[in-house]
Design an enzyme around this catalytic site. Structure first.
Site, PDB file in Angstrom:
ATOM      1  N   LYS A 243       1.335  -0.907  -0.083  1.00 33.71           N
ATOM      2  CA  LYS A 243       0.213   0.218   0.332  1.00 33.71           C
ATOM      3  C   LYS A 243       1.089   1.438   0.381  1.00 33.71           C
ATOM      4  CE  LYS A 243      -4.289  -1.914   1.533  1.00 33.71           C
ATOM      5  NZ  LYS A 243      -5.633  -1.390   1.944  1.00 33.71           N
ATOM      6  N   ARG A 277      -3.680 -10.163   4.621  1.00 35.50           N
ATOM      7  CA  ARG A 277      -4.382 -10.157   2.940  1.00 35.50           C
ATOM      8  C   ARG A 277      -3.317  -9.496   2.774  1.00 35.50           C
ATOM      9  NH1 ARG A 277      -6.378  -6.681  -0.150  1.00 35.50           N
ATOM     10  NH2 ARG A 277      -8.064  -7.394  -2.190  1.00 35.50           N
TER      11      ARG A 277
END
Length: 313
Positions: A243, A277
């Site tokens: 991210k 995840r």
């Protein structure tokens, strides 16, 4: 879990209460989140995902990627048909067409894999559950008022994720007075909403939504104070892989964020996360299993070093 809750050696060292939620049957898999971390692989059936840029958009590529993740040690695969960020409109019918065939194919080939579908659309969620999904990963945190009812009428779990406003929409700059307090309050309120609609507490999972409508400083603070969110009585999922908060913290572009992703994941596990995840599955599985071994939750695969009288090193 807190130190007061554990009685077995190695089970009392990490935070996160999980007092009612240590053991879960998800799909046909049993998890003990007091001493186990589930690895969730990301499968994007989209042409515009931020990470793989459409590499698994084709149906056969998406199914192959999911089955390969299972072979590499993933416990779980998360199928997404629409990215969270801004982009072209995807109709409900198109989203169903993207995710339902993947779910059905994986269910037929590898029924032991937990399958979740990343959607904020209740109609898509219903179709995904019918196709075999055991979990709905809702990045809007029950933003669709029909979602809780769909979950309640099924046997599926739901991941309630913190975000602000609808996905895919242009939003103002992120602002929080106390990001952790506000995220925690949101998750508690949405859990109560789900339970009021008839979703059993034992089918709720929470996600603080790293980077979702948050800037890098917000996400770093959530990661630093994740133990405060882990005290909520539900398994805690984190989605930190590749991210922007990692890219901005390290000044690394996409494709060079693996080390940062694993470091962020490790910090989250040590603060109570029990489902991670991630994109890079072999490296993630090794890191997770090593953490489990260090914590005393998992025995080493073999014992050879310094176990024989002739071994001196």
């Amino acid at each position: 879990m807190t130190s007061a809750e554990g009685t077995d050696a190695g089970t009392a060292s990490l935070p996160g209460s999980l007092s009612r939620s240590k053991r879960r049957r998800i799909g046909i898999r049993d998890f003990d989140f007091s001493r186990q971390v589930a690895v969730m692989a990301v499968i994007n059936r989209t042409p515009d995902s931020f990470y793989d840029k459409g590499a698994t958009f084709a149906l056969d590529r998406a199914v192959e990627s999911a089955l390969r993740a299972g072979d590499q040690g993933a416990d779980w695969v998360d199928i997404g048909g629409v990215p969270f960020g801004r982009g072209p409109v995807v109709t409900t019918a198109e989203e169903i067409d993207r995710v339902a065939p993947v779910v059905a194919a994986i269910t037929a080939a590898r029924p032991e894999l937990v399958i979740s579908v990343d959607t904020n659309n209740a109609e898509v969620a219903s179709a995904a559950i019918d196709a075999g999904a055991a979990v709905i990963n809702d990045t809007s945190g029950l933003g669709d008022p029909r979602m809780a009812d769909v979950i309640a009428k099924s046997q599926a779990h739901v991941v309630i994720t913190h975000s602000v406003g609808p996905p895919r929409a242009e939003k103002p700059a992120a602002h929080f007075d106390d990001v952790v307090g506000e995220v925690r309050a949101f998750l508690v309120e949405r859990m109560a909403r789900a339970e009021a609609a008839g979703v059993p507490h034992e089918r709720l999972i929470i996600d603080p939504g790293h980077d979702l409508d948050k800037n890098t400083l917000h996400t770093l603070e959530i990661t630093r104070r994740l133990d405060e969110i882990a005290t909520i009585d539900a398994p805690l999922l984190v989605a930190v892989s590749n991210k922007d908060f990692i890219g901005e913290s390290l000044d690394r572009p996409q494709g060079e964020r693996l080390s940062g992703s694993l470091a962020a994941m490790t910090a989250c596990i040590l603060s109570g996360a029990r489902i991670v995840r991630m994109h890079d599955i072999p490296q993630t599985v090794d890191a997770v299993r090593m953490i489990e071994a260090i914590q005393g939750w998992r025995q080493p695969v073999r014992l050879e070093h310094n176990t024989h009288p002739t071994h001196n090193v």
